[in-house]
Design a protein around this motif. Structure first.
Motif, PDB file in Angstrom:
ATOM      1  N   TYR A   1      -8.747  -2.533   2.354  1.00  0.00           N
ATOM      2  CA  TYR A   1      -9.241  -1.477   1.951  1.00  0.00           C
ATOM      3  C   TYR A   1     -10.157  -0.952   1.538  1.00  0.00           C
ATOM      4  O   TYR A   1     -11.440  -1.136   1.095  1.00  0.00           O
ATOM      5  CB  TYR A   1      -8.361  -1.199   0.696  1.00  0.00           C
ATOM      6  CG  TYR A   1      -6.590  -2.050   0.658  1.00  0.00           C
ATOM      7  CD1 TYR A   1      -5.349  -0.925   0.603  1.00  0.00           C
ATOM      8  CD2 TYR A   1      -6.838  -3.267   0.341  1.00  0.00           C
ATOM      9  CE1 TYR A   1      -4.648  -1.939   1.062  1.00  0.00           C
ATOM     10  CE2 TYR A   1      -5.209  -3.789   0.309  1.00  0.00           C
ATOM     11  CZ  TYR A   1      -4.241  -3.305   0.760  1.00  0.00           C
ATOM     12  OH  TYR A   1      -2.639  -3.998   0.379  1.00  0.00           O
TER      13      TYR A   1
ATOM     14  N   ARG B   1       0.866  -1.505   0.034  1.00  0.00           N
ATOM     15  CA  ARG B   1       0.277   0.012   0.220  1.00  0.00           C
ATOM     16  C   ARG B   1       1.107   1.491   0.572  1.00  0.00           C
ATOM     17  O   ARG B   1       0.837   2.348  -0.685  1.00  0.00           O
ATOM     18  CB  ARG B   1      -1.332  -0.228   1.382  1.00  0.00           C
ATOM     19  CG  ARG B   1      -0.372   0.215   2.303  1.00  0.00           C
ATOM     20  CD  ARG B   1      -1.556   0.144   3.696  1.00  0.00           C
ATOM     21  NE  ARG B   1      -0.922  -0.108   5.058  1.00  0.00           N
ATOM     22  CZ  ARG B   1      -0.099   0.941   5.698  1.00  0.00           C
ATOM     23  NH1 ARG B   1      -0.825   2.251   5.148  1.00  0.00           N
ATOM     24  NH2 ARG B   1       0.291   0.631   6.491  1.00  0.00           N
TER      25      ARG B   1
ATOM     26  N   ASP C   1      -4.447  -5.334   3.650  1.00  0.00           N
ATOM     27  CA  ASP C   1      -3.271  -5.216   3.751  1.00  0.00           C
ATOM     28  C   ASP C   1      -2.662  -4.876   4.702  1.00  0.00           C
ATOM     29  O   ASP C   1      -2.966  -6.766   5.368  1.00  0.00           O
ATOM     30  CB  ASP C   1      -3.154  -3.459   4.237  1.00  0.00           C
ATOM     31  CG  ASP C   1      -3.944  -3.132   5.921  1.00  0.00           C
ATOM     32  OD1 ASP C   1      -3.882  -4.241   6.567  1.00  0.00           O
ATOM     33  OD2 ASP C   1      -4.175  -1.802   5.499  1.00  0.00           O
TER      34      ASP C   1
END
Length: 256
Positions: free
Chosen positions: A114, A64, A108
């Protein structure tokens, strides 16, 4: 007939979740190709399995946090390719007549979904015109509920293994909870074997997927049982074994 799904393309044959692997898997003639999607802080949808880069890319840290400029130069291990975006992958897989797509929406590195990833993935599938031959997949039922809310017309698949079933209050409770949420229930092969009677009495064969089978004896066993879907890192082997099964004549069709 059991549908054969190439896992992360065909990860025992070519680098997993690579464009090279996806192209070759298409040429094998698989029924479906499975791959994984993460969302970066900059909004890129990236096709990579782990929530961190360390195992499959020549880099470290959470997916991320990968900026677009860094991604464009971050190579996958054992290949000169960079980490592909979802758009890159769909450009390879979208042509008409291509395989079905099993698009796994990941969480994540803290196991947190997310924000808005289900909506973003569904929009990309629609943009490439493949939403009618895709399943959105996850272990997390909250993610699948988001998929149903944002893209109710796209089919869904839930995955489960023994550890995940325990965390959800047991396999029987899990199967009951997902019955109306998904079209396919994908069960790890060890759990499938151990709980076959419960699973078979709850879920029709055509809605069952067994994963991930790579040995000939195991593949034969589940093909012989007529399982609806079979996921493999060696889809070439699974396809060959399926092709060698005795042909069963259709009793409703006249013979020559």
């Amino acid at each position: 007939m059991t549908k054969i799904i190439g896992h992360r393309g065909a990860r025992n044959l070519w680098p997993e979740n690579s464009l090279m692997g996806f192209r070759h898997a298409v040429q094998l003639g698989v029924d479906a190709i499975e791959f994984d999607v993460h969302l970066t802080g900059s909004g890129e949808l990236l096709v990579i399995h782990d929530a961190t880069l360390d195992r499959t890319a020549r880099a470290t840290g959470p997916v991320r946090r990968l900026a677009p400029e860094a991604r464009a130069t971050t190579r996958l291990r054992d290949t000169d390719e960079v980490i592909p975006t979802l758009a890159d992958v769909l450009a390879v897989l979208a042509p008409e007549g291509g395989p079905h797509l099993h698009v796994e929406i990941k969480v994540d590195e803290t196991c947190t979904p997310y924000p808005d990833i289900a909506l973003r993935v569904a929009e990309e599938l629609r943009h490439f015109g493949v939403d009618n031959r895709a399943h959105l997949t996850s272990f997390d039922t909250s993610v699948l509920a988001d998929c149903r809310r944002h893209a109710p017309h796209v089919a869904r698949l839930v995955s489960v293994n023994a550890d995940w079933a325990r965390r959800q209050g047991g396999l029987a409770a899990f199967l009951a909870a997902v019955d109306e949420l998904v079209e396919i229930v994908a069960v790890h092969h060890e759990l499938m074997a151990a709980e076959w009677e419960l699973i078979r009495s709850t879920v029709p064969l055509e809605r069952l997927c067994v994963w991930t089978l790579n040995e000939e004896a195991e593949i034969r066993y589940w093909l012989d049982r007529g399982i609806g879907h079979l996921t493999s890192d060696r889809p070439d082997l699974a396809l060959r074994l399926r092709g060698a099964l005795p042909h069963k004549a259709d009793p409703c069709s006249p013979s020559d």
